[in-house]
Design a protein around this motif. Structure first.
Motif, PDB file in Angstrom:
ATOM      1  N   ALA A  29      -0.897  76.545  42.667  1.00 30.84           N
ATOM      2  CA  ALA A  29      -0.940  76.839  40.855  1.00 30.84           C
ATOM      3  C   ALA A  29      -1.338  78.292  40.949  1.00 30.84           C
ATOM      4  O   ALA A  29      -0.680  78.776  40.114  1.00 30.84           O
ATOM      5  N   ASN A  30      -2.414  79.141  41.930  1.00 30.34           N
ATOM      6  CA  ASN A  30      -2.672  79.889  41.381  1.00 30.34           C
ATOM      7  C   ASN A  30      -1.743  81.395  41.679  1.00 30.34           C
ATOM      8  O   ASN A  30      -0.875  82.478  40.733  1.00 30.34           O
ATOM      9  N   GLY A  31      -0.670  81.088  42.720  1.00 26.30           N
ATOM     10  CA  GLY A  31       0.623  81.568  42.587  1.00 26.30           C
ATOM     11  C   GLY A  31       1.415  81.354  42.241  1.00 26.30           C
ATOM     12  O   GLY A  31       2.192  82.431  41.624  1.00 26.30           O
ATOM     13  N   LEU A  32       1.601  80.138  41.501  1.00 26.21           N
ATOM     14  CA  LEU A  32       3.032  80.373  40.285  1.00 26.21           C
ATOM     15  C   LEU A  32       2.357  80.880  39.126  1.00 26.21           C
ATOM     16  O   LEU A  32       2.476  81.370  38.425  1.00 26.21           O
ATOM     17  N   GLN A  33       0.988  81.045  38.867  1.00 33.45           N
ATOM     18  CA  GLN A  33       0.528  81.526  37.551  1.00 33.45           C
ATOM     19  C   GLN A  33       0.544  82.976  37.937  1.00 33.45           C
ATOM     20  O   GLN A  33       1.432  83.361  36.894  1.00 33.45           O
ATOM     21  N   LEU A  34       0.329  83.807  38.785  1.00 32.61           N
ATOM     22  CA  LEU A  34       0.690  85.191  38.457  1.00 32.61           C
ATOM     23  C   LEU A  34       1.889  85.700  38.408  1.00 32.61           C
ATOM     24  O   LEU A  34       2.197  85.996  38.219  1.00 32.61           O
ATOM     25  N   LEU A  35       3.538  84.767  39.301  1.00 35.66           N
ATOM     26  CA  LEU A  35       4.518  84.716  38.708  1.00 35.66           C
ATOM     27  C   LEU A  35       4.304  84.574  37.875  1.00 35.66           C
ATOM     28  O   LEU A  35       5.331  85.541  37.450  1.00 35.66           O
ATOM     29  N   LEU A  36       4.284  83.450  37.056  1.00 35.63           N
ATOM     30  CA  LEU A  36       5.254  83.376  35.089  1.00 35.63           C
ATOM     31  C   LEU A  36       4.085  84.364  34.515  1.00 35.63           C
ATOM     32  O   LEU A  36       5.012  84.981  33.582  1.00 35.63           O
ATOM     33  N   HIS A  37       2.629  84.646  34.551  1.00 29.59           N
ATOM     34  CA  HIS A  37       2.433  85.864  34.025  1.00 29.59           C
ATOM     35  C   HIS A  37       3.591  87.145  34.094  1.00 29.59           C
ATOM     36  O   HIS A  37       3.802  87.553  33.692  1.00 29.59           O
ATOM     37  N   ARG A  38       3.812  87.229  35.450  1.00 31.12           N
ATOM     38  CA  ARG A  38       4.414  88.709  35.948  1.00 31.12           C
ATOM     39  C   ARG A  38       5.751  88.732  34.897  1.00 31.12           C
ATOM     40  O   ARG A  38       6.445  89.726  34.823  1.00 31.12           O
ATOM     41  N   TRP A  39       6.279  87.734  35.037  1.00 28.36           N
ATOM     42  CA  TRP A  39       7.695  87.355  34.473  1.00 28.36           C
ATOM     43  C   TRP A  39       7.658  86.939  33.358  1.00 28.36           C
ATOM     44  O   TRP A  39       9.139  86.834  32.235  1.00 28.36           O
ATOM     45  N   GLY A  40       6.491  87.012  32.436  1.00 29.84           N
ATOM     46  CA  GLY A  40       6.472  87.040  30.934  1.00 29.84           C
ATOM     47  C   GLY A  40       7.436  84.987  30.674  1.00 29.84           C
ATOM     48  O   GLY A  40       7.053  85.038  29.225  1.00 29.84           O
ATOM     49  N   ILE A  41       7.164  84.307  31.648  1.00 32.42           N
ATOM     50  CA  ILE A  41       6.985  83.315  31.300  1.00 32.42           C
ATOM     51  C   ILE A  41       6.117  81.817  31.270  1.00 32.42           C
ATOM     52  O   ILE A  41       4.682  82.056  31.302  1.00 32.42           O
ATOM     53  N   ASP A  42       5.793  81.611  29.963  1.00 36.33           N
ATOM     54  CA  ASP A  42       4.723  81.019  29.079  1.00 36.33           C
ATOM     55  C   ASP A  42       4.777  79.517  30.471  1.00 36.33           C
ATOM     56  O   ASP A  42       6.200  78.747  30.672  1.00 36.33           O
ATOM     57  N   PRO A  43       3.246  78.917  30.795  1.00 38.70           N
ATOM     58  CA  PRO A  43       3.395  77.794  31.829  1.00 38.70           C
ATOM     59  C   PRO A  43       4.132  76.597  31.076  1.00 38.70           C
ATOM     60  O   PRO A  43       4.626  75.841  31.898  1.00 38.70           O
ATOM     61  N   ALA A  44       4.347  76.347  30.146  1.00 36.02           N
ATOM     62  CA  ALA A  44       4.567  75.156  29.164  1.00 36.02           C
ATOM     63  C   ALA A  44       6.104  75.295  29.223  1.00 36.02           C
ATOM     64  O   ALA A  44       6.419  73.740  28.795  1.00 36.02           O
ATOM     65  N   ASP A  45       6.479  76.324  29.654  1.00 40.53           N
ATOM     66  CA  ASP A  45       8.111  76.132  29.742  1.00 40.53           C
ATOM     67  C   ASP A  45       8.509  76.571  30.591  1.00 40.53           C
ATOM     68  O   ASP A  45      10.060  76.476  31.196  1.00 40.53           O
ATOM     69  N   ALA A  46       7.452  76.662  31.954  1.00 38.82           N
ATOM     70  CA  ALA A  46       8.066  76.227  33.018  1.00 38.82           C
ATOM     71  C   ALA A  46       8.507  74.512  33.986  1.00 38.82           C
ATOM     72  O   ALA A  46       7.371  73.722  33.047  1.00 38.82           O
ATOM     73  N   VAL A  47       8.902  74.392  34.910  1.00 38.31           N
ATOM     74  CA  VAL A  47       8.596  72.749  35.270  1.00 38.31           C
ATOM     75  C   VAL A  47       8.401  72.709  36.742  1.00 38.31           C
ATOM     76  O   VAL A  47       8.413  73.778  37.872  1.00 38.31           O
ATOM     77  N   ALA A  48       8.197  71.944  37.476  1.00 33.92           N
ATOM     78  CA  ALA A  48       7.852  71.731  38.669  1.00 33.92           C
ATOM     79  C   ALA A  48       7.450  70.882  39.573  1.00 33.92           C
ATOM     80  O   ALA A  48       7.335  69.528  38.258  1.00 33.92           O
ATOM     81  N   PHE A  49       8.511  70.180  41.023  1.00 30.83           N
ATOM     82  CA  PHE A  49       8.496  69.075  41.073  1.00 30.83           C
ATOM     83  C   PHE A  49       7.199  69.436  42.262  1.00 30.83           C
ATOM     84  O   PHE A  49       7.171  69.802  43.431  1.00 30.83           O
ATOM     85  N   GLY A  50       7.076  67.509  42.615  1.00 31.50           N
ATOM     86  CA  GLY A  50       6.033  67.511  44.125  1.00 31.50           C
ATOM     87  C   GLY A  50       5.569  66.475  44.603  1.00 31.50           C
ATOM     88  O   GLY A  50       6.657  65.165  43.473  1.00 31.50           O
ATOM     89  N   ASP A  51       4.792  66.058  45.645  1.00 32.23           N
ATOM     90  CA  ASP A  51       5.231  64.794  45.919  1.00 32.23           C
ATOM     91  C   ASP A  51       3.263  65.177  47.028  1.00 32.23           C
ATOM     92  O   ASP A  51       3.630  63.595  47.188  1.00 32.23           O
ATOM     93  N   SER A  52       2.732  65.910  47.009  1.00 37.71           N
ATOM     94  CA  SER A  52       1.185  65.511  47.866  1.00 37.71           C
ATOM     95  C   SER A  52       0.175  65.896  47.292  1.00 37.71           C
ATOM     96  O   SER A  52       0.700  66.936  45.943  1.00 37.71           O
ATOM     97  N   GLY A  53      -1.038  65.086  47.412  1.00 33.98           N
ATOM     98  CA  GLY A  53      -2.132  66.114  46.512  1.00 33.98           C
ATOM     99  C   GLY A  53      -2.155  67.041  46.115  1.00 33.98           C
ATOM    100  O   GLY A  53      -2.825  67.994  44.986  1.00 33.98           O
ATOM    101  N   ASN A  54      -1.658  68.306  47.339  1.00 33.77           N
ATOM    102  CA  ASN A  54      -2.075  69.339  47.334  1.00 33.77           C
ATOM    103  C   ASN A  54      -0.610  70.461  45.657  1.00 33.77           C
ATOM    104  O   ASN A  54      -1.492  71.557  45.601  1.00 33.77           O
ATOM    105  N   ASP A  55      -0.141  68.920  45.671  1.00 33.75           N
ATOM    106  CA  ASP A  55       0.438  69.571  43.989  1.00 33.75           C
ATOM    107  C   ASP A  55       0.385  69.348  43.088  1.00 33.75           C
ATOM    108  O   ASP A  55       0.639  70.061  41.815  1.00 33.75           O
ATOM    109  N   VAL A  56      -1.100  68.792  42.846  1.00 31.59           N
ATOM    110  CA  VAL A  56      -1.827  68.425  41.556  1.00 31.59           C
ATOM    111  C   VAL A  56      -2.246  69.745  40.455  1.00 31.59           C
ATOM    112  O   VAL A  56      -1.555  69.503  39.443  1.00 31.59           O
TER     113      VAL A  56
END
Length: 72
Positions: A1-28
C-alpha cells in the motif's frame, strides 16, 4: 500500500478513485487504501472480506475480464 499511496499522491489521484485487485493476504493493506476493491475468485478469505467486488480467477485472466467489461 505504501508504494501505491506514493504513486497516487505523485499523480494527484484520490485513493477513493483508484481500483485494486488482490488474491492473497499481502494485498489486504493495498485493498483497504482504494475505493473500488476486487477480490479474485481464487482469493484468500481475508481478501474476500475486504472486497466489494469479485473478478474471475487469475488463471481465467480475471483482471483482463473486468477491464474488458469496462472498456470493451
Amino acid at each position: 500500500a505504501n508504494g501505491l499511496q506514493l504513486l497516487l499522491h505523485r499523480w494527484g489521484i484520490d485513493p477513493a478513485d483508484a481500483v485494486a485487485f488482490g488474491d492473497s493476504g499481502n494485498d489486504v493493506e493495498m485493498l483497504r487504501l482504494v475505493g473500488r476493491v476486487y477480490a479474485m475468485a481464487n482469493a484468500a478469505e481475508p481478501v474476500k472480506a475486504v472486497a466489494s467486488h469479485r473478478a474471475p480467477a487469475n488463471n481465467d485472466d480475471g483482471v483482463l475480464a473486468v477491464l474488458e467489461g469496462w472498456f470493451g
